[in-house]
Write an enzyme that holds these catalytic residues in place. Structure first.
Site, PDB file in Angstrom:
ATOM      1  N   GLY A 115      84.301  -2.505  41.262  1.00 18.98           N
ATOM      2  CA  GLY A 115      84.113  -2.397  42.704  1.00 18.98           C
ATOM      3  C   GLY A 115      85.343  -2.893  43.431  1.00 18.98           C
ATOM      4  O   GLY A 115      86.188  -3.597  42.863  1.00 18.98           O
ATOM      5  N   SER A 116      85.447  -2.495  44.699  1.00 24.07           N
ATOM      6  CA  SER A 116      86.577  -2.946  45.500  1.00 24.07           C
ATOM      7  C   SER A 116      86.172  -2.964  46.957  1.00 24.07           C
ATOM      8  O   SER A 116      85.200  -2.324  47.363  1.00 24.07           O
ATOM      9  CB  SER A 116      87.788  -2.028  45.303  1.00 24.07           C
ATOM     10  OG  SER A 116      87.483  -0.712  45.716  1.00 24.07           O
ATOM     11  N   PHE A 130      88.872  -7.233  50.867  1.00 24.52           N
ATOM     12  CA  PHE A 130      89.586  -8.450  50.496  1.00 24.52           C
ATOM     13  C   PHE A 130      89.988  -8.483  49.026  1.00 24.52           C
ATOM     14  O   PHE A 130      90.542  -9.462  48.569  1.00 24.52           O
ATOM     15  CB  PHE A 130      88.745  -9.688  50.809  1.00 24.52           C
ATOM     16  CG  PHE A 130      88.789 -10.067  52.253  1.00 24.52           C
ATOM     17  CD1 PHE A 130      89.896 -10.691  52.789  1.00 24.52           C
ATOM     18  CD2 PHE A 130      87.727  -9.784  53.081  1.00 24.52           C
ATOM     19  CE1 PHE A 130      89.938 -11.044  54.129  1.00 24.52           C
ATOM     20  CE2 PHE A 130      87.759 -10.131  54.412  1.00 24.52           C
ATOM     21  CZ  PHE A 130      88.862 -10.755  54.942  1.00 24.52           C
ATOM     22  N   GLY A 131      89.663  -7.438  48.265  1.00 22.49           N
ATOM     23  CA  GLY A 131      90.075  -7.459  46.875  1.00 22.49           C
ATOM     24  C   GLY A 131      89.218  -6.579  46.005  1.00 22.49           C
ATOM     25  O   GLY A 131      88.532  -5.677  46.483  1.00 22.49           O
ATOM     26  N   ASP A 142      77.302  -8.446  57.218  1.00 21.77           N
ATOM     27  CA  ASP A 142      77.683  -7.187  56.576  1.00 21.77           C
ATOM     28  C   ASP A 142      76.590  -6.720  55.618  1.00 21.77           C
ATOM     29  O   ASP A 142      76.832  -6.448  54.442  1.00 21.77           O
ATOM     30  CB  ASP A 142      79.014  -7.349  55.838  1.00 21.77           C
ATOM     31  CG  ASP A 142      79.680  -6.005  55.555  1.00 21.77           C
ATOM     32  OD1 ASP A 142      79.283  -5.009  56.182  1.00 21.77           O
ATOM     33  OD2 ASP A 142      80.584  -5.954  54.707  1.00 21.77           O
TER      34      ASP A 142
END
Length: 872
Positions: A517-518, A521-522, A633
């Site tokens: 996953g991405s 923030f990274g 979120d």
């Protein structure tokens, strides 16, 4: 703990009380000395409560004349509700002394067996309250010590058992020392354990009612039943209602059963008994026996499993094959840990034999072969057996102690049970060879280690000199360390999860090669730690000044909260410029992949369970933490799924902490387009209701099985009047061929056509009433005015059925039509078919139908998903 003290005022001023009879004492003063042979009355008691409901005595249970205890006894039922020296019984000649320092119990030689702890003031009296609480008072009648603070195996009416408090069973009715069964109050439930393994929960009772998700503060037994309270008794978290009774107590019996007993007059009734099936008690038949309740009404029937014969002398089971022997659990340093797996074999328990472990314990591994599961047990000297689930490859290890097994034909061939065995002859040879092998190994190690150690010392000194030389050339920043003005590499946060070395995480993730996953923030990688634990490692790559703050915030938040529907942070890495977070691994991935992918369809009950679990997690964040936590979120990408599709919310990197009094303003836009509440766009105050809005949007996606903002056309369905859906076709059907589903859901709600909102892949496996409930709750959550939205605690109540679900206010939902029309305009549809932005600067006002209200939005310009969305 003062909130747990209950002392009637009528008993505190003991100096004005006159004994009803000269043979009864209602308080005693220091320098009081008594033994079992010097009782005050014929009942063996030396102290009574005012109404003689309870008595304190030096008791001798079972009249065995060997073990004597200081007990508090409920007189009408003769039940021992508390005892002092359970692990240090005195003999018949032992003595009890009340002094100004407290209570002391000693043997006949004046050796101390038990005493109250050090007190901050001198004792003036000892009394016994009408609740059965033994209390030491000072000269001001202030409590110095109470037996209620140190429960043993019983809780009575008027006594509170705080969270993390526990009861421990006795070994037997005559031996009151601590047994292997315990009851503990957790932050959300009551659990029974045997040797540290759970075998029952209060929430499992069919009559248990969960009323809230607040953090439990204490358990109370009263006239209404068993109740877990929060907020100083103002909120009921979990309750099992029982019939009213004059007196009631709850006791963990030596058998492992937890019972609530009521007593009215001379009648004693068992109001509550768990486990109800005696075979669910882990040691009901002793070790290595199979328990069965079939075909009997006189209690469990115990028998030996396949491969064992009954031993009538010990009433146990012995192996039929004399060449095999059972192992004993060991410590990591035990000789058995050195045994080769060639001496180990496994004896199958046969079809239909199960264990409580498979109900409550987590498997040590998922999706592995039986041979790998056996190998794990072989390498662990504490492992005495295992259970393996064929269909899913789950591996459960039975460690430290073998209890009873359950005969359960429903288990079938899916679960396979095995007991670990040693080759008795080889084991004996190994024992004889151990000392000889050890001497050989020590000699060899000494010859190797000494010169190697010398070389390592020389190499270490050389490396230190090289590092100093490199720093003098490239500077501290380029050598992988922060400057003196930056953050210290070695900062630590006491009490938080494990801190990992960067090199260990690099190896665990295969040099960060397994990307799962991405986000903004990274990236997130799958990894396996040295102990075999599979984890998800989030590597923060875009770490600016704000990123460092966000990183520390996420550690501080996640590391201090614990909930079954929140992803657990196992550890972190803060080394040089590297920032990583280590999470438990969710083997089913994120909700969006399951819900919107091409794999097997989620059934309705699975969707409902995901909705409920997610709601409980948000309710916990909003209402049950020390500081209110707003996620900011909430979206399917941040809802991860574990075994059996158990939902767990992840990513708190964008969350903010609020004190209960605060209603804070955020200065930057947070969240993901499509889930952003209107207040983000109108400079209104941001609160936990922004999460409620996002949750409502997720709930609509759970119902439909599709993205709310999707380039799909609504399929024309038969209307209620026979299918002539002409002039009144849904306004959500867009001329561009796209659909804003929340607007379509509002249209269908107004027409009562709920089944048209359900995922068509369910093919009728859901009722209109089930869809209506979730749609109504979702629409209530997305009200434009945040004050009209329910709290997440109320959402949980509506989902659970404890609260009747509300019907949405249509006047607060017309803004969805404005969004829907904007969404359908070709000018704002991107190449990918998604809504580029319905949040545009100075969006035109929209006159709402029905209410005549005008909504104006001063919207920020389009922002990319990387700028708006947090890490995934």
């Amino acid at each position: 703990m003062d909130s747990f003290l209950i002392i009637p005022a009528t008993l505190i001023f003991f100096s004005v009380i006159t004994p009803i009879s000269g043979s009864y004492q209602y308080h005693i003063t220091p320098n009081y000395n008594i033994s079992y042979l010097q009782f005050v009355d014929d009942h063996g008691a030396f102290l009574y409560s005012q109404n003689r409901t309870f008595m304190a005595a030096i008791c001798n249970p079972g009249k065995q004349q060997i073990k004597f205890y200081l007990c508090v006894i409920h007189v009408p039922s003769t039940t021992i509700i508390w005892l002092a020296n359970r692990d240090a019984p005195m003999s018949i000649s032992g003595k009890l002394l009340l002094s100004s320092d407290g209570i002391t119990i000693s043997d006949e030689n004046s050796n101390k067996k038990w005493s109250t702890p050090s007190l901050h003031s001198s004792v003036s009296a000892l009394i016994l309250t009408e609740f059965g609480n033994l209390v030491l008072l000072d000269h001001n009648n202030v409590s110095l010590w109470e037996s209620f603070r140190f429960p043993t195996d019983t809780v009575v009416v008027g006594q509170l058992l705080p969270v993390e408090g526990s009861l421990t069973s006795s070994v037997s009715d005559n031996d009151l020392s601590r047994g292997n069964y315990s009851l503990s109050v957790t932050s959300s439930d009551v659990i029974l354990q045997w040797s540290g393994s759970t075998y029952w929960k209060l929430s499992m009772d069919p009559n248990a009612q969960r009323n809230s998700n607040y953090v439990v503060e204490y358990l109370k037994i009263d006239a209404s039943g068993i109740t877990l309270f929060a907020r100083d008794g103002l909120v009921v978290v979990l309750q099992v209602k029982l019939l009213p009774s004059d007196f009631r107590f709850a006791k963990l019996y030596p058998s492992g059963h937890f019972k609530v007993i009521s007593y009215s007059g001379r009648d004693q009734t068992e109001d509550f008994v768990w486990p109800r099936d005696s075979c669910d008690v882990p040691y009901v038949c002793g070790g290595i026996k199979v328990c069965s309740m079939e075909g009997t009404s006189n209690g469990p029937v115990c028998s030996c499993p396949s491969g064992f014969n009954s031993d009538h002398q010990t009433n146990g089971c012995v192996l039929r094959d004399a060449s095999l022997s059972l192992p004993f659990a060991c410590n990591s340093s035990d000789d058995q840990s050195l045994k080769s797996s060639r001496n180990i074999s496994y004896l199958g328990l046969g079809v239909g034999v199960g264990s409580f472990l498979t109900k409550f314990s987590d498997p040590v591994k998922y999706g592995i072969e039986l041979s790998m599961c056996k190998n794990l047990c072989s390498k662990d000297c504490s492992c005495l057996g295992l259970f393996y689930k064929n269909s899913s490859g789950l591996c459960f290890l039975n460690q430290h102690q073998l209890g009873s097994f359950m005969s359960n034909v429903a288990v079938g061939s899916d679960f396979l049970g095995y007991i670990k065995m040693f080759d008795a002859v080889s084991a004996t040879d190994d024992t004889n060879d151990t000392s000889r092998s050890r001497r050989q190994v020590i000699t060899l190690v000494a010859l190797i280690i000494f010169p190697s150690s010398l070389l390592l010392v020389i190499a270490g000194l050389g490396f230190q000199r090289w590092r100093k030389w490199k720093r003098s050339i490239v500077g501290p920043e380029k050598s992988g360390h922060l400057s003196s003005s930056g953050e210290s590499e070695a900062f630590s946060i006491p009490g938080l999860p494990v801190r990992y070395d960067y090199e260990d995480l690099r190896v665990a993730t295969g040099n960060f090669s397994s990307l799962i996953g991405s986000g903004g923030f990274g990236a997130v990688y799958k990894g396996t730690l040295l102990d075999g634990t599979v984890v998800a490692v989030k590597k923060i790559t875009n770490l600016g000044v704000q990123g460092k703050t966000e990183f520390c915030t996420e550690i501080a938040v996640i590391g201090n909260i614990h909930h079954m529907n929140l992803v657990k942070l196992k550890g972190f890495c803060a080394q040089g410029s590297q920032r990583l977070l280590v999470y438990e691994y969710m083997n089913h991935g994120s909700l969006d992949r399951i819900l919107f992918g091409n794999g097997p369809v989620l059934e309705w009950q699975e969707r409902f369970n995901i909705a409920l679990g997610t709601a409980r997690a948000l309710a916990y964040l909003h209402s049950c933490c020390e500081h209110k936590i707003i996620h900011c979120d909430v979206k399917p990408e941040n809802i991860l799924l574990h075994d059996f599709f158990q939902p767990k919310i992840s990513d708190f990197g964008l969350s903010k902490l609020l004190s209960p009094e605060q209603s804070s303003h955020f200065t930057t836009m947070r969240g993901t387009r499509g889930y952003l509440a209107p207040e983000w766009l109108t400079s209104s105050a941001i609160s936990e209701k922004t999460d409620v809005y996002s949750y409502g949007m997720v709930l609509l996606e759970l119902v439909s099985g599709r993205k709310n903002c999707s380039p799909q056309r609504v399929q024309q369905s038969h209307s209620l009047d026979g299918g002539n859906n002409t002039g009144n076709s849904s306004s959500a059907s867009c001329r561009s061929g796209s659909l804003y589903f929340p607007m379509y859901a509002l249209d269908m709600h107004e027409q009562g056509r709920y089944l048209e909102l359900a995922d068509p892949r369910l093919e009728g496996r859901v009722t209109s009433e089930e869809v209506q409930k979730l749609v109504c709750i979702a629409l209530c959550c997305v009200h434009e005015e945040s004050s009209f939205r329910p709290t997440m605690v109320s959402v949980v109540g509506m989902l659970e059925g404890r609260i009747e679900f509300d019907h949405p206010r249509l006047e607060s939902l017309n803004f969805l039509r404005f969004y829907g029309r904007r969404f359908s305009e070709p000018s704002i549809i991107g190449n990918d078919g998604q809504q580029m932005s319905y949040y545009r600067t100075n969006a035109s006002a929209s006159s709402t139908s029905g209410s005549g209200t005008v909504h104006s939005y001063s919207n920020p310009s389009y922002v990319s998903s990387q700028e708006v969305s947090g890490p995934r």
